[in-house]
Each structure stands twice: as structure tokens, then as C-alpha cells.
Design a protein around this motif. Structure first.
Motif, mmCIF file in Angstrom:
data_model
loop_
_atom_site.group_PDB
_atom_site.id
_atom_site.type_symbol
_atom_site.label_atom_id
_atom_site.label_comp_id
_atom_site.label_asym_id
_atom_site.label_seq_id
_atom_site.Cartn_x
_atom_site.Cartn_y
_atom_site.Cartn_z
ATOM 1 N N HIS A 155 13.721 -41.709 32.682
ATOM 2 C CA HIS A 155 14.709 -41.399 31.723
ATOM 3 C C HIS A 155 15.789 -42.159 31.567
ATOM 4 O O HIS A 155 16.373 -42.471 30.596
ATOM 5 C CB HIS A 155 15.065 -39.854 32.108
ATOM 6 C CG HIS A 155 16.418 -39.501 31.434
ATOM 7 N ND1 HIS A 155 16.181 -39.171 30.058
ATOM 8 C CD2 HIS A 155 17.543 -39.256 32.053
ATOM 9 C CE1 HIS A 155 17.582 -38.492 29.877
ATOM 10 N NE2 HIS A 155 18.299 -38.943 30.682
ATOM 11 N N LYS B 270 10.088 -39.568 36.890
ATOM 12 C CA LYS B 270 10.368 -38.910 35.423
ATOM 13 C C LYS B 270 11.929 -39.571 35.121
ATOM 14 O O LYS B 270 12.400 -39.906 34.111
ATOM 15 C CB LYS B 270 10.303 -37.759 35.344
ATOM 16 C CG LYS B 270 8.637 -37.192 34.887
ATOM 17 C CD LYS B 270 8.627 -35.813 34.554
ATOM 18 C CE LYS B 270 7.322 -35.429 34.108
ATOM 19 N NZ LYS B 270 7.070 -34.008 34.003
ATOM 20 N N LEU B 271 12.875 -39.057 36.305
ATOM 21 C CA LEU B 271 14.193 -39.332 36.303
ATOM 22 C C LEU B 271 14.523 -40.871 36.030
ATOM 23 O O LEU B 271 15.177 -41.433 35.320
ATOM 24 C CB LEU B 271 14.881 -38.901 37.580
ATOM 25 C CG LEU B 271 15.228 -37.527 37.660
ATOM 26 C CD1 LEU B 271 15.687 -36.975 38.838
ATOM 27 C CD2 LEU B 271 16.106 -36.968 36.503
ATOM 28 N N VAL C 270 21.193 -39.232 44.527
ATOM 29 C CA VAL C 270 20.443 -37.958 44.070
ATOM 30 C C VAL C 270 19.618 -37.598 44.874
ATOM 31 O O VAL C 270 18.416 -38.312 45.174
ATOM 32 C CB VAL C 270 20.046 -38.389 42.629
ATOM 33 C CG1 VAL C 270 19.084 -37.219 42.116
ATOM 34 C CG2 VAL C 270 20.711 -38.935 41.515
ATOM 35 N N ASP C 271 19.827 -36.619 45.743
ATOM 36 C CA ASP C 271 18.924 -35.886 46.608
ATOM 37 C C ASP C 271 19.114 -34.471 46.582
ATOM 38 O O ASP C 271 20.261 -34.075 47.015
ATOM 39 C CB ASP C 271 18.915 -36.533 48.107
ATOM 40 C CG ASP C 271 17.926 -36.195 48.995
ATOM 41 O OD1 ASP C 271 17.346 -35.281 49.096
ATOM 42 O OD2 ASP C 271 17.402 -37.245 49.633
ATOM 43 N N ASP C 272 18.219 -33.454 46.618
ATOM 44 C CA ASP C 272 18.386 -32.174 46.707
ATOM 45 C C ASP C 272 18.488 -31.800 48.086
ATOM 46 O O ASP C 272 18.791 -30.530 48.356
ATOM 47 C CB ASP C 272 17.277 -31.550 45.890
ATOM 48 C CG ASP C 272 15.791 -31.653 46.483
ATOM 49 O OD1 ASP C 272 15.742 -32.486 47.399
ATOM 50 O OD2 ASP C 272 15.110 -30.932 45.759
ATOM 51 N N SER D 245 11.880 -35.536 46.934
ATOM 52 C CA SER D 245 12.386 -33.938 46.750
ATOM 53 C C SER D 245 10.856 -33.293 45.947
ATOM 54 O O SER D 245 10.029 -33.921 45.272
ATOM 55 C CB SER D 245 13.300 -34.081 45.503
ATOM 56 O OG SER D 245 13.605 -32.767 45.204
ATOM 57 N N ASP D 246 10.773 -32.034 46.124
ATOM 58 C CA ASP D 246 9.940 -31.053 45.338
ATOM 59 C C ASP D 246 10.441 -30.533 44.021
ATOM 60 O O ASP D 246 9.722 -30.104 43.203
ATOM 61 C CB ASP D 246 9.263 -30.174 46.307
ATOM 62 C CG ASP D 246 8.712 -30.655 47.348
ATOM 63 O OD1 ASP D 246 7.890 -31.739 47.275
ATOM 64 O OD2 ASP D 246 8.570 -30.223 48.478
ATOM 65 N N ARG D 247 11.787 -30.596 43.986
ATOM 66 C CA ARG D 247 12.608 -29.797 43.062
ATOM 67 C C ARG D 247 12.528 -30.594 41.606
ATOM 68 O O ARG D 247 12.487 -29.888 40.478
ATOM 69 C CB ARG D 247 13.744 -29.207 43.347
ATOM 70 C CG ARG D 247 13.700 -28.363 44.508
ATOM 71 C CD ARG D 247 15.244 -27.839 45.034
ATOM 72 N NE ARG D 247 16.131 -27.883 43.954
ATOM 73 C CZ ARG D 247 17.286 -27.370 43.925
ATOM 74 N NH1 ARG D 247 17.866 -27.654 45.270
ATOM 75 N NH2 ARG D 247 18.103 -27.078 43.258
ATOM 76 N N TYR D 248 12.453 -32.132 41.532
ATOM 77 C CA TYR D 248 12.573 -32.871 40.537
ATOM 78 C C TYR D 248 11.388 -34.022 40.825
ATOM 79 O O TYR D 248 11.225 -34.517 41.835
ATOM 80 C CB TYR D 248 13.762 -33.496 40.177
ATOM 81 C CG TYR D 248 14.411 -34.162 41.267
ATOM 82 C CD1 TYR D 248 14.283 -35.653 41.443
ATOM 83 C CD2 TYR D 248 15.473 -33.708 42.237
ATOM 84 C CE1 TYR D 248 14.759 -36.498 42.570
ATOM 85 C CE2 TYR D 248 15.983 -34.454 43.314
ATOM 86 C CZ TYR D 248 15.449 -35.748 43.339
ATOM 87 O OH TYR D 248 16.142 -36.515 44.310
ATOM 88 N N ASP D 249 11.146 -34.493 39.730
ATOM 89 C CA ASP D 249 10.144 -35.641 39.720
ATOM 90 C C ASP D 249 10.940 -36.898 39.606
ATOM 91 O O ASP D 249 11.646 -37.479 38.439
ATOM 92 C CB ASP D 249 9.204 -35.702 38.475
ATOM 93 C CG ASP D 249 7.897 -36.776 38.752
ATOM 94 O OD1 ASP D 249 8.517 -37.932 38.878
ATOM 95 O OD2 ASP D 249 6.901 -36.770 38.073
ATOM 96 N N ALA D 250 11.053 -37.887 40.662
ATOM 97 C CA ALA D 250 11.899 -38.925 40.630
ATOM 98 C C ALA D 250 11.320 -40.005 39.637
ATOM 99 O O ALA D 250 12.337 -40.550 39.155
ATOM 100 C CB ALA D 250 11.998 -39.519 42.285
#
Length: 455
Positions: free
Chosen positions: A217, A213-214, A159-161, A206-211
Motif C-alpha cells: 500500500h 499488504k501495508l 508500526v508494531d501492535d 503482528s497477527d492484527r495486520y498484514d505487513a
């Protein structure tokens, strides 16, 4: 959550410093000044985690770790190398001999405690599973045929944008013999459990998602909780990486990612994951063996009595009636005497198969012992239970039984007795005694028939 920690270092000041830090967080600390003393301390104290200095006179940390991991009695203990060396080759060497991680001197407090927390959580799960397995062995359950899958290649999801970086990581993993695919290739992060993912490689850049938080989750979601998470972090972001370990991540690798270190860490995580998986399989198999008759695959007497007790109580509290069918193979002794016990086993297995095939999903089909069988029928009044028993009897008698691996056919029949719960004062003994009496009447009346006796 605390643990017993063995600290191994040839310099007393280093030992005392780590001891103070760990005891401040309520860990129990054991000290050893060299490799030989460490091996003796492990044997005597059985620590949960070992913090092991690399550079020691005589036996160095690599050799101590190799010996611990080669011994089945100590191979499960997590080892963290503590060293002033910060070269990638030194880290890989430690991981190759079985160490879980490296801590570089001077040891960062937050990184130390985050690592200890992650290993303590892992150790708690593994320890509980080992204890359950040991309980099964003490109870006479043999699960020695369980197969270890620790060395199988891992299946990873990256998982890496940053698509270029994700592809580079995936290519490294594929070159190491693993199966890896990226977020871009999968089109999303749904269905990870269904895809059979062992390890999630999660970038924190990444700046597009919070690692984080993932990470939280995935560890909160029951479907993905067992998946190991390997974080990719900037070396300057050690505090967030430590927070990720607190949230349930299994390991951290810092950029720039070295291929050999990545493969070594993945191998360590895969082995740890497979070890937990193997323990769970053994525990599950032990539980199954404790309630399953090994010859027929039906439930045994222990499970039968447990289910009868529960269903009887439910019926007494206003639930629907419960009926039982007690069955016995006609002239089974003559089958053993004439054709041998192997043929008798084949008959028992085929009777069990026909009973299961002709019973409802909700029915509990059991083999209390010998040639006796019982079918517990929840929510079934006496009339329907008798009809079900007759259907089962006909199914057994309908076609010949093949023995000697199919070389010969013989005729087998059943006699059966049926009884139904009658009022709040009824007990398991009352219910089974009436079924047994009805079975005796069926035998006396010529066999191959069903009888029912009124309460």
C-alpha cells in the motif's frame, strides 16, 4: 530489471556458484578474485551492484568497501557483504564502512534474489537522476550550491501492535539521535508524508495486520512512495521478508533486534534516502535554471517561446484569444551610465517584481533579455490586454526606485506595446512583431505609455 554485478571472492568455487545463480536470472556477472582485482574491475566495468566477500587474503572486504565508499566516483555503488561470519559485530562493521547489507554463506537463493531486486530498483532511480543531473551540467546549468543532507538524523515511524516492543525500538532510535514515534503515539498511520517521515519501521510479527499488504500500500501510494521501509522479521520467516523486499521494502532486520545493528541499518537507509533526495533537488534545480532568468527570477526566452507556441496552438483550435505585452524600460542605458550596472540590476529586479505583482496568476511574465520584458496573457482579448498593460505601466511609474541598497531613489518608467492573436494563420513571429511595432510607437510618442497595433 537486470544489472551488472561484480562478484568478489578469493575462492573460485564460490565465485562460480554466485555467477551461475545470478546469470540464471539474467544478471550480467563480472568476477574478481581479490580486493585489488575488485578495485580494478570497478574502475573498468562500472558495475551496478557489488557482492563482496569479507574474508580475503591481503585486502579484506571491509577495506575494499571503505575505499569504494571514500571515492566519489564509486560511493554510489551498493555493496553487499557475503561472508561465513554471522556475528552481529561483523555485520555492523560492514554497515559502518558503507555496505548496504550482509548475505551469509551458504547464500539463500530467495534472499539473494530479493536483495538484488531491491538494490536494482534503487540503483535504477539513482542512475536516472544522476544522468539527468549530468545532462544539466552539460547544458551549462550550475547546481553546485545544492546542499547535501545525507548526515541529518532520520525521522522514523514504528508500526508494531506490540506497544512494549514498539516503544523499545523507538527508544533505541532516539538514543541514536533520531526522531521516532510509535503507532500508539500517533493514533494512526494517516499523514505520514505530512509528518516528514523518512523511514517506516514495520514489524512483520503482528497477527492484527498484514505487513506485506501495508508495504504494498505504501509503495503504491504516491504520497508515501518515497518513504523507506525497514521490515522487522523473525529469522524463520525469511521467505516473507524476501517477499517484502520484492514489494518495495528497503531493508530487513531480524529479531532479536540489536540496537547497534538497528542504528547502522537506519543510518544506511537515511543516507540512501538523502542521496536520492539530493539528486532530485539538483535535477529540479537544473530544470528550473534552464527556464528561469537568474537576475530577476522571471521566465527566460526559452520558456517564453515554448509557452507562446502552446497557447497559440490552443487559440487556433478554438480557444480564447491570447495577447502579449512587450515592455521596455525607458532610458535604461542612462541608468547604467550614470549609476553603474549594479544599480541597473537593482532596477531590473524591481521592475520584474512590479510586473509579477500586477499580473494575474495565469499570466506568464518573462524577461527575454536586456531591459525588455514580456507578459503573455492567456484568454485575454485586446481591450483587456491594453487595460492590463496600462495598470502595469502605472505601477512601475507610481513610486521611485531605490538603488544602492536603498540609499538613493530614481524615477523609472516603462513603454509597452500590445498585440493579440488574429486568426489561424497568425504565428509567434507575427504576434511579437506587432507588439514590437506598437512598443516602437510608444517610444516615438514620448515614452511612458502603452500602444496597441491592429493586425
Amino acid at each position: 530489471m537486470t544489472a551488472r554485478v561484480l562478484v568478489v571472492d578469493d575462492i573460485e568455487a564460490n565465485r562460480r556458484l554466485l555467477q551461475a545463480k545470478l546469470e540464471a536470472q539474467y544478471y550480467t556477472v563480472i568476477l574478481a578474485e581479490n580486493g585489488i582485482a575488485a578495485l580494478h574491475a570497478v574502475e573498468k566495468h562500472e558495475p551496478d551492484i557489488i557482492l563482496l566477500d569479507v574474508m580475503m587474503p591481503g585486502m579484506d572486504g571491509y577495506e575494499v568497501c571503505r575505499r569504494l565508499k571514500a571515492d566519489p566516483a564509486t560511493a554510489h555503488i551498493p555493496v553487499v557483504m557475503v561472508t561465513a561470519l554471522n556475528d552481529v559485530e561483523d555485520r555492523i562493521r560492514g554497515l559502518d564502512v558503507g555496505a548496504e547489507d550482509f548475505l551469509t554463506k551458504p547464500v539463500d537463493d530467495f534472499a539473494l534474489m530479493a536483495r538484488m531486486g531491491a538494490l536494482t530498483r534503487y540503483n535504477a532511480v539513482a542512475s536516472e537522476l544522476r544522468q539527468r543531473q549530468a545532462s544539466g551540467l552539460r547544458a551549462g546549468v550550475d547546481n553546485s550550491d545544492s546542499v547535501s543532507v545525507q548526515d541529518k538524523p532520520a525521522r522514523l515511524f514504528v508500526v508494531d501492535d506490540n506497544q512494549r516492543m514498539a516503544t523499545r525500538i523507538a527508544d533505541m532510535l532516539k538514543a541514536g539521535g533520531h526522531s521516532a514515534f510509535t503507532l500508539h503515539e500517533a493514533g494512526g498511520m494517516t499523514g505520514l508524508n505530512e509528518l516528514g517521515v523518512d523511514i517506516l519501521v514495520l514489524s512483520m510479527l503482528s497477527d492484527r495486520y498484514d505487513a506485506l499488504k501495508l508495504c504494498a500500500h505504501f509503495k503504491m501510494n504516491e504520497a508515501t512512495r518515497a518513504i523507506s521501509i525497514l521490515l522487522i522479521s523473525d529469522p524463520e520467516d525469511r521467505q516473507r521478508a524476501g517477499r517484502g523486499l520484492d514489494l518495495g521494502a528497503s531493508d530487513v532486520i531480524f529479531t532479536p533486534v540489536d540496537k547497534q545493528e538497528l542504528l547502522a541499518r537506519v543510518r544506511t537507509q537515511a543516507r540512501r534516502s538523502r542521496y536520492i533526495e539530493m539528486l532530485r533537488e539538483r535535477v529540479d534545480r537544473g530544470l528550473e535554471l534552464s527556464v528561469i532568468d537568474q537576475l530577476t527570477g522571471l521566465y527566460n526566452r526559452r520558456y517564453m517561446n515554448n509557452q507562446l507556441e502552446q497557447l497559440l496552438q490552443r487559440s487556433k483550435m478554438g480557444g480564447r484569444p491570447v495577447s502579449v505585452m512587450m515592455a521596455d524600460i525607458d532610458h535604461f542605458k542612462s541608468v547604467n551610465d550614470t549609476y553603474g550596472h549594479d544599480a541597473g540590476d537593482e532596477v531590473l529586479q524591481e521592475v520584474a517584481k512590479r510586473l509579477k505583482t500586477n499580473s494575474r496568476v495565469m499570466d506568464v511574465v518573462c524577461r527575454p533579455g536586456g531591459e525588455e520584458f514580456m507578459v503573455i496573457m492567456p484568454e485575454t482579448p485586446g481591450g483587456l490586454a491594453c487595460a492590463a498593460a496600462e495598470r502595469i505601466r502605472l505601477a512601475v511609474a507610481a513610486s521611485p526606485f531605490k538603488i544602492y541598497g536603498g540609499a538613493k531613489e530614481i524615477t523609472i518608467t516603462l513603454s509597452a506595446g500590445v498585440s493579440t492573436v488574429n486568426g489561424p494563420s497568425d504565428t509567434i513571429a507575427d504576434l511579437t512583431k506587432r507588439a514590437d511595432t506598437a512598443l516602437y510607437q510608444a517610444k516615438s510618442a514620448g515614452r511612458n505609455r502603452v500602444e496597441s497595433i491592429a493586425a
